[in-house]
Design an enzyme around this catalytic site. Sequence first.
Site, PDB file in Angstrom:
ATOM      1  N   ASP A  97       0.854  -1.188   0.000  1.00 17.88           N
ATOM      2  CA  ASP A  97       0.000   0.000   0.000  1.00 17.88           C
ATOM      3  C   ASP A  97       0.891   1.239   0.000  1.00 17.88           C
ATOM      4  O   ASP A  97       1.742   1.393   0.881  1.00 17.88           O
ATOM      5  CB  ASP A  97      -0.906   0.011   1.236  1.00 17.88           C
ATOM      6  CG  ASP A  97      -2.002  -1.049   1.162  1.00 17.88           C
ATOM      7  OD1 ASP A  97      -1.990  -1.851   0.205  1.00 17.88           O
ATOM      8  OD2 ASP A  97      -2.866  -1.068   2.059  1.00 17.88           O
ATOM      9  N   ASP A 130     -15.692  -3.782  -2.474  1.00 17.10           N
ATOM     10  CA  ASP A 130     -15.554  -3.656  -1.025  1.00 17.10           C
ATOM     11  C   ASP A 130     -16.948  -3.686  -0.437  1.00 17.10           C
ATOM     12  O   ASP A 130     -17.815  -2.930  -0.871  1.00 17.10           O
ATOM     13  CB  ASP A 130     -14.883  -2.328  -0.661  1.00 17.10           C
ATOM     14  CG  ASP A 130     -13.545  -2.150  -1.371  1.00 17.10           C
ATOM     15  OD1 ASP A 130     -12.896  -3.174  -1.655  1.00 17.10           O
ATOM     16  OD2 ASP A 130     -13.159  -1.003  -1.636  1.00 17.10           O
TER      17      ASP A 130
END
Length: 251
Positions: free
Chosen positions: A8, A131
């Site tokens: 990330d 998500d």
Amino acid sequence: MLLIPAIDLKDGQCVRLKQGDMDQATIFSEDPAAMARKWVDLGARRLHLVDLNGAFAGKPKNLEAIEAILEEVGDEIPVQLGGGIRSLETIEKYLDAGLSYVIIGTAAVKNPGFLQDACTAFSGSIIVGLDAKDGKVATDGWSKLTGHEVIDLARKFEDYGVESIVYTDIGRDGMLQGINIDATVKLAQAVGIPVIASGGLSNLTDIENLCEVEEHGVEGVICGRAIYSGDLDFAAAQKRADELNGELDDA
């Protein structure tokens, strides 16, 4: 079973967030390319990059770090990236730079026509990121919960021609609470394309549980905080997954 380390990216550094909160970032490395090399040397067969700044800005924000990672390992394994992908031009730029797959999340939910165009233009390279919390899809870095059922959208996107789905249970991400196996399997059984599990991976038991449901279409799992915190030994976990899947030769 693909164990896919996540890198990330925030401000050019490799970080982990807690539940998508940019203010709760732990820096794990200031050299993301070196981190990519580490995971590949430990046996990773694919990498998952997230441009966190890009996800919130809606356009690429960590190009330098991404290019450095691709230069380091892009010739050895496929690399996928999500975060801030809102245009065909961005996709083209990333694929030309050496990415194997781009992941479209919020833009796919808000603008399905864009996803359809992307699948047509870049067939085989588009992954959709869904998500969800309690079966409902969230967008905008998880800040907005929609009324869409995750399975309905997944089926629609499968028809468009997406390569696979990265499914994140956002109630668990970065919390080391264990993968939501039931929800992941339910989604994988509802579509004919591979599903990659994400959010909450905590230990070897999760890996073993996922291997048991691989036949339902669960292709892999994103490995995030657990491999950075030391809760999961990445190399040992990939080895265990290979053993369970009978992929190890007798050598």
